[in-house]
Design an enzyme around this catalytic site. Sequence first.
Site, PDB file in Angstrom:
ATOM      1  N   HIS A 257     -21.699   2.708   5.604  1.00  0.00           N
ATOM      2  CA  HIS A 257     -21.704   3.248   4.241  1.00  0.00           C
ATOM      3  C   HIS A 257     -23.097   3.701   3.809  1.00  0.00           C
ATOM      4  CE1 HIS A 257     -17.517   2.286   3.254  1.00  0.00           C
ATOM      5  NE2 HIS A 257     -17.697   1.258   4.052  1.00  0.00           N
TER       6      HIS A 257
ATOM      7  N   SER B 250     -10.670   5.211  26.359  1.00  0.00           N
ATOM      8  CA  SER B 250     -10.307   6.070  25.227  1.00  0.00           C
ATOM      9  C   SER B 250     -10.666   7.519  25.519  1.00  0.00           C
ATOM     10  CB  SER B 250     -11.040   5.629  23.951  1.00  0.00           C
ATOM     11  OG  SER B 250     -10.576   4.378  23.509  1.00  0.00           O
ATOM     12  N   THR B 251      -9.774   8.433  25.158  1.00  0.00           N
ATOM     13  CA  THR B 251     -10.085   9.855  25.249  1.00  0.00           C
ATOM     14  C   THR B 251     -11.252  10.167  24.324  1.00  0.00           C
ATOM     15  OG1 THR B 251      -7.794  10.408  25.759  1.00  0.00           O
ATOM     16  CG2 THR B 251      -9.162  12.184  24.884  1.00  0.00           C
TER      17      THR B 251
ATOM     18  N   LYS C 199     -17.777   9.450   7.113  1.00  0.00           N
ATOM     19  CA  LYS C 199     -18.010   9.244   5.680  1.00  0.00           C
ATOM     20  C   LYS C 199     -19.024  10.278   5.186  1.00  0.00           C
ATOM     21  CE  LYS C 199     -16.336   4.516   5.276  1.00  0.00           C
ATOM     22  NZ  LYS C 199     -15.600   4.423   6.553  1.00  0.00           N
TER      23      LYS C 199
ATOM     24  N   SER D 299     -19.251  -2.397   1.262  1.00  0.00           N
ATOM     25  CA  SER D 299     -18.552  -1.280   0.627  1.00  0.00           C
ATOM     26  C   SER D 299     -17.781  -1.640  -0.628  1.00  0.00           C
ATOM     27  CB  SER D 299     -17.588  -0.645   1.634  1.00  0.00           C
ATOM     28  OG  SER D 299     -16.587  -1.566   2.034  1.00  0.00           O
TER      29      SER D 299
ATOM     30  N   ARG E 146       0.838  -1.203   0.000  1.00  0.00           N
ATOM     31  CA  ARG E 146       0.000   0.000   0.000  1.00  0.00           C
ATOM     32  C   ARG E 146       0.870   1.249   0.000  1.00  0.00           C
ATOM     33  NH1 ARG E 146      -5.516  -1.478   2.464  1.00  0.00           N
ATOM     34  NH2 ARG E 146      -5.415  -3.736   2.544  1.00  0.00           N
TER      35      ARG E 146
ATOM     36  N   THR F 128      -8.571  -6.798   1.320  1.00  0.00           N
ATOM     37  CA  THR F 128      -9.816  -6.035   1.344  1.00  0.00           C
ATOM     38  C   THR F 128     -10.862  -6.677   0.444  1.00  0.00           C
ATOM     39  OG1 THR F 128      -8.487  -4.045   1.711  1.00  0.00           O
ATOM     40  CG2 THR F 128     -10.785  -3.722   1.094  1.00  0.00           C
TER      41      THR F 128
END
Length: 409
Positions: A217, A277-278, A248, A189, A21, A365
């Site tokens: 999506h 998590s913040t 999105k 997707s 990638r 993917t």
Amino acid sequence: MDYNLALDKAIQKLHDEGRYRTFIDIEREKGAFPKAQWNRPDGGKQDITVWCGNDYLGMGQHPVVLAAMHEALEAVGAGSGGTRNISGTTAYHRRLEAEIADLHGKEAALVFSSAYIANDATLSTLRVLFPGLIIYSDSLNHASMIEGIKRNAGPKRIFRHNDVAHLRELIAADDPAAPKLIAFESVYSMDGDFGPIKEICDIADEFGALTYIDEVHAVGMYGPRGAGVAERDGLMHRIDIFNGTLAKAYGVFGGYIAASAKMVDAVRSYAPGFIFSTSLPPAIAAGAQASIAFLKTAEGQKLRDAQQMHAKVLKMRLKALGMPIIDHGSHIVPVVIGDPVHTKAVSDMLLSDYGVYVQPINFPTVPRGTERLRFTPSPVHDLKQIDGLVHAMDLLWARCALNRAEASA
């Protein structure tokens, strides 16, 4: 162990398979999307048109969203200052969650730092909340759902993609008394196909299973207020837990779940991915709330209609040239090439020769042999840009002697 050698082998394997990638360094210009500037590896700059972004409606550039973010930034500063439990809950987070709950017709919602974390944290936590939970998962579910289902080891059943007969066969074979959950998506997707929501809900009702739908999506894109495919089809009341994204169609950042107040409270209280998590920066929460509110309106529907029109035009034009597209009637336009090296080469030539930026989509993917380009036309792409894209594709297909037979849907 020679760690560097192991890393070299791992990276070389990706190069050998044609699926390494490469990040394309671009600069978006406020108010000019989908136009952007590519910072080329040679140090030069090139004007391009973005055709693969997930800012499906251009809301990341919308004045309503930017104004809300500026106002919040000036009012309270940058970060939230903590986790939701320790100084990180603000009025902006509360308003955002209320907006999301209203969107999906649910009692409550919970915001996470991404839809990936929302899926992973929620699905794994449901195994803790319901001991012995059997999760039935569509074979093409997103990686975040797969990871969440695997965590906190428990029974899972994978049904063939969109195959409700196979799902029913699997669920009928299990203990009727066992807690059950069916996890699936509304829009997948990579092919752009829709999940059979009604049929899955029918099976869930028959066997006493919870329903968990990923509308990542679809939110902002479908339904009279942009709540997704379940809203479009009049099925929101049959879904127990919604997962969605703010990054999105809404053009900002973050993810969420929406469900009953009791379900949300339990996930809030038990999910490590939420607890530790913040929280989202207040300006992000403000922008997301403004985007959702706007897309609930008639003006939001105009954007959805324009996007669908541009997607139909692009599909029609590519089909007329015999391009191997997959068309399930959604906003996503996949063009299958079927080879990772060729897909990367076409992507590179579109970018460098024609200023068309579309990222190659390779394994894992999508399955090997189905490598593709995935176009996401927006309402702010104009017909001239569509003309330019189609012309470039036609020339490159001839130049590279690629297949023009339509792909199987």
